[in-house]
Design a protein around this motif. Structure first.
Motif, PDB file in Angstrom:
ATOM      1  N   LYS A  86       0.188   6.170  -8.328  1.00  0.00           N
ATOM      2  CA  LYS A  86      -0.512   7.303  -8.881  1.00  0.00           C
ATOM      3  C   LYS A  86      -0.562   8.228  -7.671  1.00  0.00           C
ATOM      4  CE  LYS A  86      -3.749   5.019 -11.814  1.00  0.00           C
ATOM      5  NZ  LYS A  86      -5.365   4.372 -11.405  1.00  0.00           N
ATOM      6  N   ALA A  87      -0.106   8.298  -6.609  1.00  0.00           N
ATOM      7  CA  ALA A  87       0.061   8.467  -5.296  1.00  0.00           C
ATOM      8  C   ALA A  87       1.466   9.690  -6.128  1.00  0.00           C
ATOM      9  CB  ALA A  87      -0.326   7.671  -4.149  1.00  0.00           C
ATOM     10  N   ILE A 135      -2.130  13.064  -0.283  1.00  0.00           N
ATOM     11  CA  ILE A 135      -2.219  12.815   1.506  1.00  0.00           C
ATOM     12  C   ILE A 135      -3.482  11.292   1.241  1.00  0.00           C
ATOM     13  CG2 ILE A 135      -3.469  13.327   3.185  1.00  0.00           C
ATOM     14  CD1 ILE A 135      -1.925  15.887   2.878  1.00  0.00           C
ATOM     15  N   SER A 136      -4.561  11.590   1.448  1.00  0.00           N
ATOM     16  CA  SER A 136      -5.865  10.910   1.168  1.00  0.00           C
ATOM     17  C   SER A 136      -5.512   9.351   0.384  1.00  0.00           C
ATOM     18  CB  SER A 136      -6.991  11.368   0.731  1.00  0.00           C
ATOM     19  OG  SER A 136      -8.081  10.592   0.004  1.00  0.00           O
ATOM     20  N   ALA A 137      -4.779   9.518  -1.047  1.00  0.00           N
ATOM     21  CA  ALA A 137      -3.895   7.964  -0.966  1.00  0.00           C
ATOM     22  C   ALA A 137      -3.822   7.479  -0.481  1.00  0.00           C
ATOM     23  CB  ALA A 137      -3.606   8.734  -2.809  1.00  0.00           C
ATOM     24  N   LYS A 177       5.238  11.443   5.662  1.00  0.00           N
ATOM     25  CA  LYS A 177       6.718  12.303   5.748  1.00  0.00           C
ATOM     26  C   LYS A 177       6.859  13.309   4.972  1.00  0.00           C
ATOM     27  CE  LYS A 177       7.950   9.206   9.870  1.00  0.00           C
ATOM     28  NZ  LYS A 177       8.636   8.033  10.342  1.00  0.00           N
ATOM     29  N   GLU A 178       7.264  12.925   3.517  1.00  0.00           N
ATOM     30  CA  GLU A 178       7.822  13.824   2.760  1.00  0.00           C
ATOM     31  C   GLU A 178       7.064  14.821   3.121  1.00  0.00           C
ATOM     32  OE1 GLU A 178       9.444  11.579  -0.546  1.00  0.00           O
ATOM     33  OE2 GLU A 178      10.341  10.094   0.712  1.00  0.00           O
ATOM     34  N   ILE A 179       5.148  14.666   2.418  1.00  0.00           N
ATOM     35  CA  ILE A 179       5.247  15.187   1.578  1.00  0.00           C
ATOM     36  C   ILE A 179       5.022  16.276   3.084  1.00  0.00           C
ATOM     37  CG2 ILE A 179       2.518  15.683   1.848  1.00  0.00           C
ATOM     38  CD1 ILE A 179       1.787  13.441   0.387  1.00  0.00           C
ATOM     39  N   ASN A 180       4.399  16.022   4.844  1.00  0.00           N
ATOM     40  CA  ASN A 180       5.090  16.368   5.355  1.00  0.00           C
ATOM     41  C   ASN A 180       5.532  17.850   5.650  1.00  0.00           C
ATOM     42  OD1 ASN A 180       2.940  17.517   8.312  1.00  0.00           O
ATOM     43  ND2 ASN A 180       4.770  17.290   9.546  1.00  0.00           N
ATOM     44  N   PHE A 225      -3.034  20.373   3.425  1.00  0.00           N
ATOM     45  CA  PHE A 225      -2.097  19.542   4.132  1.00  0.00           C
ATOM     46  C   PHE A 225      -2.983  18.953   4.943  1.00  0.00           C
ATOM     47  CE2 PHE A 225       0.999  21.267   1.448  1.00  0.00           C
ATOM     48  CZ  PHE A 225       1.552  20.600   1.386  1.00  0.00           C
ATOM     49  N   LYS A 226      -4.613  18.995   5.345  1.00  0.00           N
ATOM     50  CA  LYS A 226      -4.652  18.919   6.394  1.00  0.00           C
ATOM     51  C   LYS A 226      -4.975  17.214   6.631  1.00  0.00           C
ATOM     52  CE  LYS A 226     -10.033  18.592   8.116  1.00  0.00           C
ATOM     53  NZ  LYS A 226     -11.430  19.409   7.201  1.00  0.00           N
ATOM     54  N   GLY A 227      -4.867  17.201   8.433  1.00  0.00           N
ATOM     55  CA  GLY A 227      -4.880  16.232   8.681  1.00  0.00           C
ATOM     56  C   GLY A 227      -2.701  15.692   8.532  1.00  0.00           C
TER      57      GLY A 227
END
Length: 283
Positions: free
Chosen positions: A191-192, A205-207, A230-233, A265-267
């Motif tokens: 799901k994430a 990010i939350s998930a 890390k990939e999302i960042n 991309f908060k956090g």
């Protein structure tokens, strides 16, 4: 009562007995070890061959024992290494026609979930590493593939085999994850991943944060969540770079993209960097 039973038999309306559960064998030792690391469970690796009386006894007394099967499906993972016959005839591959596709599917008649080529390959690849005189030989391994319990004296009966399982599992540090719970965890990761693929970065990010902070997870599962973050960042960093280039010709358009990174991309490092750039732009 006898007449009623005969009538029911004739009509074919008697309740059918549920099929017996079977151990789900892994197609390779590498696949089994990967799952074992994620779940922190032991691996049962058993070497067999056709025509061996002790192997037949273990197959009937342990691997087809319903209590042992249910435990195997939940608490550890199983790999079978089976070679050709020592004497007599070797078991033959089952050919089954898939009712949906019409294609011919090849299955092993002895071991659920694999083909005969799978268990022969496993035998060839691992015979030299795990030393034994003659099959059957069963090893209990840790998630790194190291032997916890060797084949000497490994009992063919399910009750005594379960005691060996307990002995090996106690040697592992940390919590273990059952197969049913592991399937639910994988759904959460999927799901994430779906949120990430749909570019819903805030939700992804939350998930992943929740998965990363789950105290009941094994280190491997936490590391998977950390790697995904890390990939999302990295995507956020790429969007920042794109936003800066857009600003060279379209100040408002570039700023809009930077704001998207700031909030979406908060956090993460990318969110903090986007905020810093926006503050500098606004002076």
């Amino acid at each position: 009562m006898h007449i009623v039973l005969m009538l029911l038999l004739g009509l074919g309306v008697l309740p059918q007995r549920a099929p017996l559960e079977k151990i789900q064998w892994y197609k390779s030792l590498d696949d089994a070890l990967e799952v074992a690391k994620a779940r922190n469970v032991i691996v049962l690796l058993s070497f067999h061959r056709d025509g061996d009386k002790k192997a037949k006894l273990q197959l009937r007394g342990t691997f087809n024992n319903q209590l042992f099967v249910k435990r195997a499906k939940e608490q550890f993972v199983c790999v079978i290494a089976h070679r050709g016959a020592v004497q007599g005839e070797e078991h033959q591959v089952d050919q089954v026609v898939d009712p949906r596709s019409g294609a011919t599917v090849y299955k092993c008649p002895l071991y659920e979930g694999i083909t005969c080529e799978h268990h022969r390959t496993i035998y060839r690849q691992n015979q030299a590493k795990y030393k034994f005189k003659e099959p059957p030989a069963t090893f209990l391994l840790d998630p790194a593939g190291e032997v916890l319990v060797g084949p000497v004296g490994f009992p063919p009966g399910a009750l005594h085999a379960s005691k060996k399982i307990d002995e090996a599992q106690k040697k592992l540090e940390g919590k273990s994850i059952s197969a049913s719970r592991y399937r639910k965890i994988l759904k959460s990761f999927n799901k994430a991943e779906g949120k990430f693929a749909d570019e819903k970065y805030m939700y992804a990010i939350s998930a992943y944060r929740k998965l990363e902070k789950n105290r009941s997870f094994t280190p491997v599962l936490k590391a998977l969540a950390t790697e995904a973050l890390k990939e999302i960042n990295e995507v956020g960093m790429q969007l920042i770079e794109k936003g800066m280039k857009v600003r060279e010709e379209d100040a408002e358009g570039g700023l809009k993209l930077l704001k998207k990174v700031r909030y979406g991309f908060k956090g993460l490092e990318a969110g903090d960097k986007a905020k810093k750039i926006i503050d500098e732009i606004k002076g």
